[in-house]
Design a protein around this motif. Sequence first.
Motif, PDB file in Angstrom:
ATOM      1  N   GLY A  83       0.789  -1.234   0.000  1.00 29.82           N
ATOM      2  CA  GLY A  83       0.000   0.000   0.000  1.00 29.82           C
ATOM      3  C   GLY A  83       0.816   1.276   0.000  1.00 29.82           C
ATOM      4  N   THR A  84       2.080   1.197  -0.395  1.00 31.88           N
ATOM      5  CA  THR A  84       2.897   2.418  -0.447  1.00 31.88           C
ATOM      6  C   THR A  84       3.141   2.810  -1.899  1.00 31.88           C
ATOM      7  N   LYS A  85       3.557   4.055  -2.086  1.00 31.44           N
ATOM      8  CA  LYS A  85       3.803   4.542  -3.446  1.00 31.44           C
ATOM      9  C   LYS A  85       5.150   5.255  -3.479  1.00 31.44           C
ATOM     10  N   GLU A  86       5.561   5.617  -4.660  1.00 32.48           N
ATOM     11  CA  GLU A  86       6.846   6.286  -4.864  1.00 32.48           C
ATOM     12  C   GLU A  86       6.969   7.525  -3.967  1.00 32.48           C
ATOM     13  N   GLY A  87       8.122   7.693  -3.335  1.00 36.48           N
ATOM     14  CA  GLY A  87       8.336   8.847  -2.468  1.00 36.48           C
ATOM     15  C   GLY A  87       8.107   8.516  -0.993  1.00 36.48           C
ATOM     16  N   GLU A  88       7.447   7.366  -0.724  1.00 38.91           N
ATOM     17  CA  GLU A  88       7.149   7.021   0.672  1.00 38.91           C
ATOM     18  C   GLU A  88       8.149   6.024   1.254  1.00 38.91           C
ATOM     19  N   VAL A  89       8.931   5.385   0.387  1.00 37.92           N
ATOM     20  CA  VAL A  89       9.875   4.362   0.858  1.00 37.92           C
ATOM     21  C   VAL A  89      11.284   4.741   0.406  1.00 37.92           C
ATOM     22  N   ALA A  90      12.224   4.691   1.345  1.00 36.24           N
ATOM     23  CA  ALA A  90      13.613   5.048   1.039  1.00 36.24           C
ATOM     24  C   ALA A  90      14.322   3.863   0.374  1.00 36.24           C
ATOM     25  N   PRO A  91      15.407   4.135  -0.360  1.00 36.62           N
ATOM     26  CA  PRO A  91      16.152   3.029  -0.976  1.00 36.62           C
ATOM     27  C   PRO A  91      16.841   2.126   0.053  1.00 36.62           C
ATOM     28  N   TYR A 134      18.151   8.053   9.397  1.00 39.24           N
ATOM     29  CA  TYR A 134      19.075   7.540  10.416  1.00 39.24           C
ATOM     30  C   TYR A 134      20.448   8.085  10.038  1.00 39.24           C
ATOM     31  N   ASP A 135      21.129   8.702  10.976  1.00 43.56           N
ATOM     32  CA  ASP A 135      22.395   9.394  10.668  1.00 43.56           C
ATOM     33  C   ASP A 135      22.214  10.317   9.466  1.00 43.56           C
ATOM     34  N   GLY A 136      21.043  10.898   9.358  1.00 41.64           N
ATOM     35  CA  GLY A 136      20.764  11.861   8.290  1.00 41.64           C
ATOM     36  C   GLY A 136      20.339  11.231   6.974  1.00 41.64           C
ATOM     37  N   GLU A 137      20.447   9.902   6.862  1.00 39.17           N
ATOM     38  CA  GLU A 137      20.155   9.233   5.588  1.00 39.17           C
ATOM     39  C   GLU A 137      18.718   8.702   5.606  1.00 39.17           C
ATOM     40  N   PRO A 138      17.928   8.924   4.538  1.00 38.61           N
ATOM     41  CA  PRO A 138      16.569   8.380   4.523  1.00 38.61           C
ATOM     42  C   PRO A 138      16.573   6.851   4.618  1.00 38.61           C
ATOM     43  N   VAL A 139      15.766   6.318   5.522  1.00 42.02           N
ATOM     44  CA  VAL A 139      15.631   4.854   5.666  1.00 42.02           C
ATOM     45  C   VAL A 139      14.161   4.528   5.928  1.00 42.02           C
ATOM     46  N   ALA A 390      16.307  10.235 -13.136  1.00 43.27           N
ATOM     47  CA  ALA A 390      16.253  11.450 -12.313  1.00 43.27           C
ATOM     48  C   ALA A 390      15.453  12.536 -13.028  1.00 43.27           C
ATOM     49  N   GLU A 391      15.651  12.633 -14.337  1.00 40.22           N
ATOM     50  CA  GLU A 391      14.929  13.624 -15.152  1.00 40.22           C
ATOM     51  C   GLU A 391      13.423  13.357 -15.093  1.00 40.22           C
ATOM     52  N   THR A 392      13.054  12.075 -15.276  1.00 41.35           N
ATOM     53  CA  THR A 392      11.625  11.713 -15.264  1.00 41.35           C
ATOM     54  C   THR A 392      11.022  12.018 -13.895  1.00 41.35           C
ATOM     55  N   LEU A 393      11.805  11.721 -12.841  1.00 37.62           N
ATOM     56  CA  LEU A 393      11.292  11.950 -11.490  1.00 37.62           C
ATOM     57  C   LEU A 393      11.001  13.426 -11.274  1.00 37.62           C
ATOM     58  N   LYS A 394      11.923  14.265 -11.789  1.00 39.65           N
ATOM     59  CA  LYS A 394      11.753  15.713 -11.624  1.00 39.65           C
ATOM     60  C   LYS A 394      10.478  16.175 -12.341  1.00 39.65           C
ATOM     61  N   GLU A 395      10.313  15.641 -13.554  1.00 35.73           N
ATOM     62  CA  GLU A 395       9.130  16.015 -14.337  1.00 35.73           C
ATOM     63  C   GLU A 395       7.845  15.605 -13.619  1.00 35.73           C
ATOM     64  N   ARG A 396       7.887  14.436 -12.989  1.00 33.99           N
ATOM     65  CA  ARG A 396       6.663  13.928 -12.340  1.00 33.99           C
ATOM     66  C   ARG A 396       6.438  14.543 -10.961  1.00 33.99           C
ATOM     67  N   GLU A 397       7.370  15.346 -10.513  1.00 34.42           N
ATOM     68  CA  GLU A 397       7.256  16.049  -9.222  1.00 34.42           C
ATOM     69  C   GLU A 397       6.882  15.114  -8.071  1.00 34.42           C
ATOM     70  N   VAL A 398       7.626  14.009  -7.972  1.00 34.44           N
ATOM     71  CA  VAL A 398       7.382  13.057  -6.884  1.00 34.44           C
ATOM     72  C   VAL A 398       7.706  13.728  -5.546  1.00 34.44           C
ATOM     73  N   GLN A 399       6.815  13.592  -4.573  1.00 38.16           N
ATOM     74  CA  GLN A 399       7.043  14.157  -3.231  1.00 38.16           C
ATOM     75  C   GLN A 399       7.702  13.095  -2.358  1.00 38.16           C
ATOM     76  N   TYR A 400       8.808  13.439  -1.719  1.00 34.85           N
ATOM     77  CA  TYR A 400       9.489  12.483  -0.842  1.00 34.85           C
ATOM     78  C   TYR A 400       9.137  12.788   0.608  1.00 34.85           C
ATOM     79  N   VAL A 401       8.675  11.772   1.342  1.00 32.64           N
ATOM     80  CA  VAL A 401       8.175  12.027   2.688  1.00 32.64           C
ATOM     81  C   VAL A 401       9.309  12.390   3.659  1.00 32.64           C
ATOM     82  N   TRP A 402      10.560  12.141   3.284  1.00 30.40           N
ATOM     83  CA  TRP A 402      11.664  12.456   4.190  1.00 30.40           C
ATOM     84  C   TRP A 402      12.250  13.850   3.968  1.00 30.40           C
ATOM     85  N   ASN A 403      11.758  14.567   2.956  1.00 31.97           N
ATOM     86  CA  ASN A 403      12.299  15.910   2.687  1.00 31.97           C
ATOM     87  C   ASN A 403      11.655  16.966   3.581  1.00 31.97           C
TER      88      ASN A 403
END
Length: 403
Positions: A83-91, A134-139, A390-403
Motif C-alpha cells: 500500500g505504499t507509493k513512490e516517495g514514501e519508501v527510502a532506498p 538515520y544518521d541523516g540518511e533516509p531509511v 532522475a529527469e523523469t522523477l523531476k518532471e513527475r514532481e514526486v514528493q518524498y516524505v523524508w524531505n
Amino acid sequence: MYLSGHRRAMGPTKPCSDMHGRQICVNLVAPTSISAYRRPRLVTRAQVDKADDHAVAVIGRHKPTYKNANFPTDGEGRTYHLGTKEGEVAPRILSVGSVSRALLLSKLLDPPTPGRPLFQRTSSRGFLTITGRYDGEPVSIVSTHMGQPNMDFVVRENRAIVRGQMAIVRLGTCGAVQRPAKLGDLLIAAHGSIAIRRNPDYWTLMDGRESLLRASNSPTRNGTANGTTTTNGNSGAATYGGFSGPKPYMTSLPVPANPQLAALLAAEAAQVVGPDRVVEGLNASADSFYSSQGRTGSDFDDRNEGLLADLVAAHPDLVSLEMETFQLLDLARCSKGSIKAIGMCVALAERYSNAFLEYHKLEELEISGGNAALRALAHVSLDGPSEAEAETLKEREVQYVWN
Ligand code: R1P
Ligand code: URA
C-alpha cells in the motif's frame, strides 16, 4: 440485497467491491445474534449501514480499484499488498518480522522535526512502513511478517516504487543450529542462505513406495526398509530398494549475501554487542517453523527426526535457521544488480540445547541489532537513479516524505 453467509462465529456482512469491481461481501466485527449465522439470510442496504455503526474493524477490504493484473497498483500508484507509493519508501530498507519490532526500532531514527512526524502507513494486509532518517540518511523500516511469500511482497513491491539501487537488511529472530552460535548472539548470513522445503510428494507417493519396498525387502540408501528415512541434502532422490523416490525435505544450493553489506553489518554488530556475540555463517530458511525446522511432535507424520543432524553434516558452516532470509537473498541475486541484501537474526532458540531466550533480553538485542543494521544501511554505498530516471522523477514532481 445481499446474501449473507452462515458460517460460525462471523458477524453480519457488508458489500464492497473486489479488485474487478464486482460486489462481494465482507465480514464486520460487530455484535450479532446466534440466529444470524444459522442459515443464509438476505440483508438490506439499510441493515448493512446500521451494522457498520457497530463495526470495530474490517480487515482486508480493498476499496481502491486496481488496474494491472500482472502487477496491481491503484490510481495513486500504491502497491497491492504494502500500500505504499513512490516517495514514501527510502532506498535503504530495514525489514523486520513484526509490527512491534518495527515500532520499537522506529524510536532509533533521527528525531523528526516538530510538526512533521515520521511517515507511517499500514496497508490493509497489515504491512507497516515507517520512513524517516538515520544518521541523516533516509531509511524505511518495514514489517514483513513471516515466511518467504511475505518477503517476496516486501522486496518486489518496494523495488517497484523505489528508484536507484537499494539496500535491504533483514533483522529477525532465528534458531541457533550449532556452536559457536549461542542464545542471544547476532547471527549474520554472511555465507548466504539455503532453502529447506517440505516435499509433499514424499507422502503422496508413500503407499506405492512402501509396496515397492515390501516387494524388494531390502535396506535403502540413506534410509530404512520401512520407509522412515529422514534423508536430506541437496535436491535429488532417495533410493528405496533400487527404486528412486523423493525425500521428505529438499534443500537448495546456497544463494550469496552481498559481501560489502555483510562486512559492514558484521563490523557494526561487533561494535554494539562485542565480537564474541556475533557469528557469521550460513543461514537456512525453512517453509515452516515446525516440520521443516526439525521440530518434532506426535500429531503429524513429519519424518524429520534427523533433519537438523543431516543439515549440519551437509553444511558445517550453518548457524541460523528461520523463514525469510533465503527469499531476500535470492531476489537480490536476481535483481540485476539493483539490490544489496543481507540478513541478521537474534538467536532466540538454541536448537541443540532446547533453550529459549527471555523476552526482555530479546528486546535489548532487537535494539542493539537494530542500531547495527540501521548504521550499516545508512553507510553502505548505493548508486542513485540514472540520469534519465532522475529527469523523469523531476518532471513527475514526486514528493518524498523524508524531505
Ligand atoms: C517465526 O516465529 C518467525 O520468527 C522468525 C522467523 O523467520 C519467522 O518469521 O523471524 P522474525 O522474528 O523476524 O519474524
Ligand atoms: N524463528 C524461527 O523461525 N525459528 C526459531 O527457532 C526461532 C525463531
